[in-house]
Design a protein around this motif. Structure first.
Motif, PDB file in Angstrom:
ATOM      1  N   GLY A  36      60.094  76.285  23.434  1.00 37.04           N
ATOM      2  CA  GLY A  36      60.923  77.288  24.073  1.00 37.04           C
ATOM      3  C   GLY A  36      62.348  77.204  23.579  1.00 37.04           C
ATOM      4  N   PRO A  37      63.272  77.893  24.242  1.00 36.65           N
ATOM      5  CA  PRO A  37      64.652  77.973  23.744  1.00 36.65           C
ATOM      6  C   PRO A  37      65.408  76.655  23.754  1.00 36.65           C
ATOM      7  N   LEU A  38      64.909  75.644  24.463  1.00 34.36           N
ATOM      8  CA  LEU A  38      65.574  74.335  24.477  1.00 34.36           C
ATOM      9  C   LEU A  38      64.959  73.350  23.484  1.00 34.36           C
ATOM     10  N   HIS A  39      63.999  73.783  22.705  1.00 33.57           N
ATOM     11  CA  HIS A  39      63.288  72.860  21.815  1.00 33.57           C
ATOM     12  C   HIS A  39      64.250  72.196  20.817  1.00 33.57           C
ATOM     13  N   GLY A  40      64.374  70.877  20.940  1.00 33.75           N
ATOM     14  CA  GLY A  40      65.230  70.112  20.036  1.00 33.75           C
ATOM     15  C   GLY A  40      66.703  70.139  20.368  1.00 33.75           C
ATOM     16  N   VAL A  41      67.073  70.719  21.512  1.00 35.66           N
ATOM     17  CA  VAL A  41      68.490  70.877  21.869  1.00 35.66           C
ATOM     18  C   VAL A  41      68.943  69.699  22.734  1.00 35.66           C
ATOM     19  N   ARG A  80      62.216  67.766  29.452  1.00 35.46           N
ATOM     20  CA  ARG A  80      61.466  67.221  28.319  1.00 35.46           C
ATOM     21  C   ARG A  80      60.259  68.101  27.997  1.00 35.46           C
ATOM     22  N   ASP A  81      59.613  68.624  29.031  1.00 32.12           N
ATOM     23  CA  ASP A  81      58.503  69.553  28.789  1.00 32.12           C
ATOM     24  C   ASP A  81      58.975  70.802  28.055  1.00 32.12           C
ATOM     25  N   ALA A  82      60.230  71.195  28.314  1.00 31.63           N
ATOM     26  CA  ALA A  82      60.797  72.369  27.653  1.00 31.63           C
ATOM     27  C   ALA A  82      61.284  72.069  26.237  1.00 31.63           C
ATOM     28  N   GLY A  83      61.206  70.808  25.826  1.00 25.88           N
ATOM     29  CA  GLY A  83      61.589  70.440  24.469  1.00 25.88           C
ATOM     30  C   GLY A  83      62.989  69.906  24.310  1.00 25.88           C
ATOM     31  N   ALA A  84      63.752  69.788  25.395  1.00 21.75           N
ATOM     32  CA  ALA A  84      65.121  69.291  25.291  1.00 21.75           C
ATOM     33  C   ALA A  84      65.137  67.818  24.887  1.00 21.75           C
TER      34      ALA A  84
END
Length: 549
Positions: free
Chosen positions: A120-125, A163-167
């Motif tokens: 999603g939009p937070l992936h890797g942020v 963390r599930d959202a990729g942050a």
């Protein structure tokens, strides 16, 4: 916790700064003269050279999507910036510890992206968390040396959601110790473990509290955004003085499970970001029902999982906005900025009317009783459940007494002691106080006013420009406009509305429970109309030759 405790403090003439301390090591309790006078030029140059200063989450995601950037490179860049601006340079003291696994988390997100999986939009942020939120493998201390070795076994629910959202969890931010609920004479942004957080706009000015580190770190682009927590003003106030957008959600929209508590009735976590768009993305990631926090059951059917979709440049057209004039008048700069803001809303198509809150302030005594009762109950439960090295409020009081030189060099713990003297939550005094506070602020206050006047939102100045740091006398707090929503448990959003001699000021939008989507529309339209945010310059002191706004 902010306004209720500090409204009566006198102005002081003594300006002092607390010395910087090493991250997660010895406390920074000594008084020192400002040491940043030689730093602003270098810091400003570094800010201009930093590739990700003021860059939003959408743009970071786009660069990673195009293969121009990796999460590893972005995370390393923020870690390097923390070392140069927070540990060295201006010594902001905004980040109390970095996550030793941050680069590993970034590498995992990069591997997922390479394999075609983007969460999603937070992936890797990279995102920072206030140091009262459980996040493995880091300590969770509320800024207290008593909990400096406390390493929770699991993540808070909202951290698991991130963390599930990729942050990428970049680290933890400093805070006003115990979220500003230890003494009524505290200095915002000071903790025994982290020292004094500074305001990046003027290093001798307060970052407000209690989410002080989250505010200063985000303003200084030490991360893409951060999470703060609020009981009464602790997201809205530090966001306002740091030129940020802060969202204090409806109590129940975001789980408090895994957060060191003050008040079950008023506590919530929320995003602090440099734009409404970034705050909306972050809010979307952390909402959700959690069996570990029963109040989140009330969000079922009300939570929205894409607040970013509610961004609407024309959101003010046709809106009916109520102005709390009685929440103005505490600072001329804030008043002037409010008048400009109201005119901007009119130009954007809103109808702006003056309104009054008939119950204004009548909840103050009841609120304090509620907080004292609930703090004792909540902190005892958290400490015993989480396996902390000190397992009760009574134990914390005794620890502070034994370690008064480091834990209480400037202010005491009278709120701790008052809370410890309270009884249980089945006492009639508590039950009546809780009912009275919520009723006067909410059902007969903010929510009644919105319904009776057919309003989309109520607005007021968030707070005054940042005051001088003064640990000897405490915060010189002049006033606020966010109190009704804090006590009612309803949402509020602050957006930059201008500055006073370079010190940011925010306007706060408040609405009834679960009105986050509409408030985000209004806040975004206001932001796009005014473009009031300015990046910090890390000045040693406010520039009195600058414009009033």
């Amino acid at each position: 916790m902010r306004s209720l405790l500090l409204k009566s403090l006198p102005l002081a003439t003594l300006l002092v700064l607390l010395s910087a301390c090493q991250r997660t090591a010895t406390p920074g309790a000594a008084i020192a003269a400002p040491s940043a006078a030689k730093e602003p030029k270098a810091a400003t140059q570094e800010n201009a050279q930093f590739a990700f200063a003021e860059v939003g989450i959408d743009e970071l995601q786009a660069r990673m999507g195009r293969g121009e950037l990796t999460s590893h490179a972005l995370t390393q860049a923020y870690l390097t910036r923390i070392a140069s601006l927070d540990d060295a340079g201006p010594h902001l003291n905004a980040v109390i510890q970095t996550n030793p696994d941050a680069l590993k988390e970034a590498d995992a997100r990069d591997a997922e992206r390479k394999a075609g999986r983007v969460r999603g939009p937070l992936h890797g942020v990279p995102i920072l968390l206030k140091d009262n939120i459980d996040a493995t493998p880091m300590a969770n201390s509320a800024g207290s040396l008593a909990l400096a070795s406390h390493h929770p076994r699991t993540d808070a629910f909202l951290v698991a959601r991130l963390r599930d959202a990729g942050a990428v969890i970049l680290g933890k931010t400093n805070l006003s110790e115990w979220a500003n609920f230890r003494s009524s004479r505290s200095s915002s942004g000071w903790s025994a473990r982290g020292g004094q957080t500074l305001n990046p706009y003027a290093l001798d000015r307060s970052p407000c509290g209690s989410s002080s580190g989250s505010g200063s770190a985000t303003a200084a682009s030490l991360a893409a955004a951060s999470i703060g927590t609020e009981t009464d003003g602790s997201i809205i106030c530090p966001s306002s003085v740091a030129g940020l957008v802060g969202i204090k959600p409806t109590v129940g929209l975001v789980s408090r499970n895994g957060i060191i508590p003050i008040s079950y009735s008023q506590d919530t976590a929320g995003p602090m970001a440099r734009s409404v768009a970034d705050a909306a993305i972050l809010l979307s990631a952390i909402v959700g029902r959690d069996d570990g926090d029963p109040v989140t059951a009330e969000s079922t059917g009300r939570a929205i999982f894409d607040y970013h979709a509610r961004l609407n440049r024309d959101g003010l057209r046709g809106a009916r906005i109520g102005v709390l004039r009685k929440s103005m008048g505490f600072h001329p700069g804030a008043d002037a900025a409010m008048e400009r803001s109201l005119e901007a809303m009119r130009q954007a198509g809103a109808e702006v009317i003056d309104v009054e809150l008939p119950t204004d302030g009548q909840w103050n005594d009841a609120e304090m009783d509620v907080l004292l009762y609930e703090f004792k109950h909540g902190v005892n439960a958290y400490l015993s459940r989480s396996g902390a090295p000190v397992n009760s409020l009574a134990g914390l009081i005794e620890y502070n007494r034994r370690n008064a030189k480091t834990e209480m060099p400037f202010f005491a713990q009278e709120l701790f002691e008052r809370a410890e003297a309270k009884g249980t939550l089945d006492e009639i005094a508590y039950i009546e106080a809780r009912s009275k506070a919520r009723r006067l602020a909410g059902a007969e206050g903010l929510e009644a006013l919105v319904a009776a006047s057919k309003l989309d939102a109520i607005v007021a100045p968030a707070t005054a420009p940042a005051w001088l740091i003064d640990p000897l006398s405490g915060d010189h707090f002049l006033g606020e406009g966010y109190g009704p929503a804090a006590v009612a448990g309803t949402p509020s959003i602050t957006v930059p509305m201008g500055d006073y001699f370079g010190l940011p000021m925010g306007i706060v939008f408040m609405g009834p429970a679960w009105s986050e989507p509409r408030l985000i529309e209004l806040a975004f339209a206001f932001e796009q109309k005014t473009h009031a945010r300015k990046p910090p310059k890390f000045l040693a002191t406010a520039s009195l030759g600058a414009s009033k706004g």
